[in-house]
Design a protein around this motif. Structure first.
Motif, PDB file in Angstrom:
ATOM      1  N   ASP A  19      25.594  40.381  53.879  1.00 46.50           N
ATOM      2  CA  ASP A  19      25.725  39.013  53.361  1.00 46.50           C
ATOM      3  C   ASP A  19      25.490  38.007  54.479  1.00 46.50           C
ATOM      4  O   ASP A  19      24.775  37.015  54.315  1.00 46.50           O
ATOM      5  CB  ASP A  19      27.127  38.795  52.784  1.00 46.50           C
ATOM      6  CG  ASP A  19      27.400  39.695  51.596  1.00 46.50           C
ATOM      7  OD1 ASP A  19      26.458  39.938  50.828  1.00 46.50           O
ATOM      8  OD2 ASP A  19      28.539  40.163  51.455  1.00 46.50           O
TER       9      ASP A  19
ATOM     10  N   THR B 219      35.540  39.443  49.489  1.00 41.82           N
ATOM     11  CA  THR B 219      35.107  40.171  50.671  1.00 41.82           C
ATOM     12  C   THR B 219      33.673  39.780  50.987  1.00 41.82           C
ATOM     13  O   THR B 219      32.916  39.321  50.136  1.00 41.82           O
ATOM     14  CB  THR B 219      35.143  41.690  50.440  1.00 41.82           C
ATOM     15  OG1 THR B 219      34.226  42.011  49.397  1.00 41.82           O
ATOM     16  CG2 THR B 219      36.530  42.157  50.084  1.00 41.82           C
TER      17      THR B 219
ATOM     18  N   ARG C  62      33.384  45.791  54.939  1.00 41.71           N
ATOM     19  CA  ARG C  62      33.537  44.488  54.299  1.00 41.71           C
ATOM     20  C   ARG C  62      34.769  43.810  54.854  1.00 41.71           C
ATOM     21  O   ARG C  62      35.784  44.448  55.098  1.00 41.71           O
ATOM     22  CB  ARG C  62      33.643  44.629  52.783  1.00 41.71           C
ATOM     23  CG  ARG C  62      32.369  45.206  52.171  1.00 41.71           C
ATOM     24  CD  ARG C  62      32.293  44.964  50.696  1.00 41.71           C
ATOM     25  NE  ARG C  62      32.064  43.560  50.347  1.00 41.71           N
ATOM     26  CZ  ARG C  62      30.858  42.989  50.321  1.00 41.71           C
ATOM     27  NH1 ARG C  62      29.787  43.678  50.645  1.00 41.71           N
ATOM     28  NH2 ARG C  62      30.726  41.745  49.973  1.00 41.71           N
TER      29      ARG C  62
ATOM     30  N   GLY D  94      30.290  41.155  53.588  1.00 35.45           N
ATOM     31  CA  GLY D  94      29.810  42.231  54.436  1.00 35.45           C
ATOM     32  C   GLY D  94      28.778  41.741  55.426  1.00 35.45           C
ATOM     33  O   GLY D  94      28.305  40.605  55.327  1.00 35.45           O
TER      34      GLY D  94
ATOM     35  N   ASP E 137      34.309  36.259  45.005  1.00 33.67           N
ATOM     36  CA  ASP E 137      33.268  37.261  45.152  1.00 33.67           C
ATOM     37  C   ASP E 137      32.012  36.860  44.387  1.00 33.67           C
ATOM     38  O   ASP E 137      30.894  36.981  44.886  1.00 33.67           O
ATOM     39  CB  ASP E 137      33.761  38.622  44.636  1.00 33.67           C
ATOM     40  CG  ASP E 137      34.535  39.373  45.699  1.00 33.67           C
ATOM     41  OD1 ASP E 137      34.215  39.162  46.884  1.00 33.67           O
ATOM     42  OD2 ASP E 137      35.442  40.139  45.348  1.00 33.67           O
TER      43      ASP E 137
END
Ligand SMILES: Nc1ncnc2c1ncn2[C@@H]1O[C@H](COP(=O)(O)OP(=O)(O)OP(=O)(O)O)[C@@H](O)[C@H]1O
Ligand SMILES: [Mg+2]
Lengths: 607, 244
Positions: A141, A136, A129, A138, A6
């Motif tokens: 992103d 994760t 997500r 989304g 992450d």
């Protein structure tokens, strides 16, 4: 957020956003050898235009992006045409100062139009997500990554296959030679400013959506981050800027993971200073590359300083000295006290920027060091205030010089970036070093000014004290400048290569200038701490550094009397004309712009 | 007043850098189809003369005409479009662009794609060595090869005149001969040449006329032949050891 994946994804996404800013900076630096300090303001404008589009006009996402890119590009074109093109034949520092002025003006216009309160900028994307490995990701992103990649591809195609793109590349490698091939450099400048602004604006939009919040403080942060990424990648190097940005995003994200959010910026600026000191041409610059700065001075507009007769100076000093004995209002005294404090800072900056040619953008850090030292000495060690202030001055001189000394070998615009970064670092260290500085809470209950046991509480006595201190500092500086040392300072400013050839040790002289200047600024900060009785890490900020720079340019760089006249003018005139506080920064920005354009030598002339 | 066959004429040019005067009433004429050489020692103002012609430096007074029309007040790109190409001092290639891109940059003012491609081929016959180097970074070439690229680049605009600043500087004797030979070839194809040189004996080999510049003043001028035999030139520039 929890997993390393992450943090990595977050770092790369943030890096992507920085890249959009940094690539623009690199394009502009490549062609004009200019660090565009207004880049963050364009990013800010992009974010707010995006807000208008999303929240008020309800445009669909693709249209929002296009609207923001086009509007930001227009702003960029206007800046290039009216802010910078007229300065083409001006002194080297002029365009840099102009972009600082432009950024003040743009930021303030946004603030006046939209108020400084943060706003929410919804992302227009579904809030889901997806699980990827241990982390994760989304839709936003993916959007940011997609915009980043698309921009990179478009830019590559433009630079590689279009005629204008060739012109941009040629001009950034050798401007004069490009002109001799028939390249119109104005069109190249237009192109890079338009592209840089479009990318910067979209970056602001995406960041606003990413954090679902926009506010006017974004501007300076974006400029700083973009500059860090660009310099890390090698000033003017477009692919380098992308890599520098991703690196910066990762360093920050991992830094936050390990140490916490308030350390985010500290890592950015430490990275910058380390790169500047160890590899000033950036991580990826090839050794063969020519130094990106012209080697000799000409930072200062040559001029004949206005000669002020000694009796006039004495008369003016006398008038201001006896002023409190006349029935003047508290308000007037208060204003002049502010002017004297700013005057001390300006004395410091005019020595460093004017006399020895190191244009510092982080001078507020010296105030902060002096203020914290004096406040802590008097509060925790019960040192008498008068001595504590001197202690503040000495600490500022010592610590300020030590902090800046690694950048003594830098030149021109790089000095400005390094000092800006050091200023930010000081403020961030104050924020994070809680055991000493009390961190974000700040220091309250600082004892009032006192001298030999007598408290200086009445406006008259505070006025008298600060005026006397400033006059003494000014006299000392005047003596310094007319001595042999002063001549050596100016020799270094005008031509550091020749000065070195004459056997002047640059580091020693630069240190001496910063020691003297650091002391004056530290004393000013110390007095301010005892006047305000409360300070925190934001009391002394970049805005003050820029204000001080405007003051010394207004007075005439290097000019001692000019520094004080400039301080009185810039603090006093808005009061005389009763200009509301929220318009002042705007006015300062405009003053800076007008000065750079029409009177770079200032009111009293450079020395 | 300039002679009718003058392609380029500088008359009574005075140039300053700040307070310092670099040219004093400088007058130079380049006749159509000729090679004219400007000789002079270090810091005599030779490169500044080139910059005046190209509009990179503005004279304080005086006139510069090309083909009868004034160049004063024009920007460098405008002057280039009138038909003047340059081989700058120290080559000044675009170091990070390929050799091909450098040569094509010379054709920046043109839009006739096919003719440009033909001219590129012509350059490769004129400078056969560059053929294998087309996709190499220009910055990685040797000095002599860079000089070839710089000359090819200048020719690509199909100029009526080329101005060259010390084209033989820093080259090995072999390359010096080659460069001079090429200048003559270019000139025979109808391009006028104005070149700045410190190496008088070489320059006078190929020039039609020459001027001698000393601290910003023309102290001697005339046909190359006459100057070669002039004892003053011989003492100052051809005298072997103590040149300029
Ligand atoms: N941009 C500039 N600013 C100030 N002075 C300059 C500038 N360019 C050249 N000069 C000065 O003008 C004078 C003439 O310079 P110029 O380059 O024309 O000489 P040159 O004859 O080409 O010399 P060289 O043989 O070394 O190439 C020199 O004294 C030089 O120092
Ligand atoms: Mg020269």
């Amino acid at each position: 957020m929890s997993s390393w994946l992450d943090y990595t994804i977050n770092g790369l996404i943030v890096g992507n956003v920085y890249a959009l800013v940094a690539v623009g900076l690199a394009l502009i630096f490549g062609v004009s050898r200019l660090i565009n300090f207004a880049q963050g303001s364009i990013y800010l404008v992009g974010a707010y235009i995006g807000w208008v589009a999303v929240v008020q006009l309800h445009t669909p996402l693709p249209l929002t992006i296009i609207v923001v890119a086009v509007a930001a590009a227009l702003v960029g074109l206007i800046i290039e045409r009216f802010g910078l093109r007229p300065l083409q034949n001006s002194v080297r520092i002029a365009p840099l100062l102009a972009t600082i002025g432009i950024s003040f003006v743009l930021d303030q216009l946004v603030m006046l139009t939209f108020s400084p309160n943060p706003r929410a900028l919804p992302s227009q994307l579904p809030d889901v997500r997806f699980q990827v490995g241990g982390g994760t990701i989304g839709p936003l992103d993916l959007l940011i990554a997609g915009v980043g990649l698309t921009s990179a591809l478009l830019l590559f195609v433009f630079l590689r296959y279009s005629k204008l793109g060739w012109a941009v590349r040629a001009a950034s490698q050798d401007r004069d030679a490009a002109m001799q091939m028939g390249v119109d450099v104005n069109r190249v400048n237009q192109a890079v400013f338009g592209i840089a602004a479009a990318l910067g604006g979209v970056s602001g939009l995406l960041v606003g959506m990413y954090y679902n919040q926009i506010d006017t403080a974004m501007s300076l942060q974006a400029t700083l981050k973009g500059v860090v990424a660009e310099v890390v990648g090698g000033a003017g190097n477009v692919p380098g800027a992308v890599i520098g940005s991703l690196l910066l995003g990762l360093v920050e994200s991992y830094g936050v993971a390990v140490f916490g959010t308030s350390y985010r910026n500290l890592f950015a600026f430490l990275l910058l200073v380390v790169v500047l000191v160890l590899r000033p041409n950036g991580l990826f610059a090839s050794a063969r590359q020519a130094p990106p700065e012209p080697l000799t001075g000409t930072f200062i507009a040559p001029s004949r300083p206005v000669r002020i007769p000694r009796w006039a100076l004495l008369a003016a000093t006398a008038v201001f000295a006896v002023l409190p004995f006349f029935p003047v209002s508290f308000y007037v005294l208060q204003t002049l006290i502010n002017a004297w404090l700013l005057g001390m800072l300006a004395l410091s900056l005019t020595l460093v920027a004017g006399t020895i040619g190191q244009v510092s953008l982080g001078h507020a850090a010296l105030l902060a060091i002096g203020a914290y030292t004096s406040a802590l000495l008097s509060l925790t060690l019960n040192v008498p205030v008068g001595l504590a202030i001197i202690g503040g001055g000495l600490m500022s001189a010592a610590l300020g010089t030590a902090l800046i000394s690694p950048s003594f070998r830098l030149r021109g615009h790089y000095v400005s970036i390094a000092t800006l970064a050091i200023g930010e670092i000081v403020s961030l260290v104050i924020l994070n070093w809680e055991s000493v500085t009390r961190g974000p809470i700040g220091i309250s209950g600082i004892p009032p000014l006192s001298l030999f046991g007598y408290e200086l509480i009445s406006p008259n006595s505070i006025y008298g004290f600060s005026f006397v201190v400033m006059v003494v500092l000014a006299l000392l500086q005047g003596r310094l400048l007319s001595s042999h040392l002063g001549r050596s300072f100016r020799a270094i400013r005008d031509d550091d290569i020749a000065a070195r050839a004459y056997g002047l040790s640059l580091n020693r002289y630069k240190s001496l200038a910063f020691i003297f200047g650091g002391f004056a600024a530290g004393v000013s900060g110390g007095i301010a701490a005892h006047l305000y009785s409360y300070i925190n890490h934001e009391t002394f900020n970049t805005q003050q550094s820029i204000l001080a720079l405007t003051v010394v340019i207004l007075g005439g760089l290097g000019n001692v009397v000019g520094a004080i006249v400039g301080a009185v003018a810039l603090v006093g005139l808005p009061e005389v004309f009763r200009i509301a506080a929220e318009y002042r920064i705007l006015i300062y920005g405009i003053v800076l712009l007008l000065l750079v354009r029409f009177r770079p030598q200032g009111l009293l002339g450079t020395i | 007043m300039t002679a009718p066959d003058a392609l380029l004429a500088l008359s009574n040019v005075n140039t300053f850098y700040g307070q310092a005067q670099v040219h004093f009433d400088l007058s130079i004429t380049v006749a159509r189809g000729h090679i004219v050489c400007l000789l002079g020692g270090n810091a005599s103002g030779k490169s500044t003369t080139m910059k005046i012609i190209l509009g990179l430096v503005k004279p304080r007074s005086g006139e510069v005409t090309f083909d009868g029309a004034s160049l004063i007040g024009l920007t460098t790109p405008q002057i280039v479009r009138r038909g003047i190409a340059s081989v700058p001092e120290a080559r000044r290639l675009f170091a990070d662009m390929s050799v091909r891109e450098n040569i094509l940059m010379g054709a920046f003012v043109r839009n006739d794609r096919e003719a440009i491609a033909q001219d590129l081929d012509r350059m490769l016959t004129l400078f056969p060595k560059l053929g294998q180097r087309l996709s190499q970074r220009a910055g990685s070439l040797s000095g002599g090869e860079q000089q070839m690229v710089a000359m090819a680049r200048a020719l690509m605009s199909r100029p009526r005149m080329i101005v060259m600043d010390e084209p033989t500087m820093g080259l090995s004797p072999l390359y010096v001969d080659r460069v001079l030979e090429l200048i003559r070839t270019i000139n025979q194809e109808g391009v006028s040449v104005f070149m700045v040189e410190q190496n008088a004996s070489l320059a006078l080999e190929i020039a039609h006329e020459a001027y001698v510049l000393q601290t910003g003043k023309i102290v001697l001028s005339g046909s190359a032949k006459a100057l070669k035999d002039d004892p003053r030139v011989r003492d100052a520039y051809l005298g072997g050891s103590e040149a300029a």
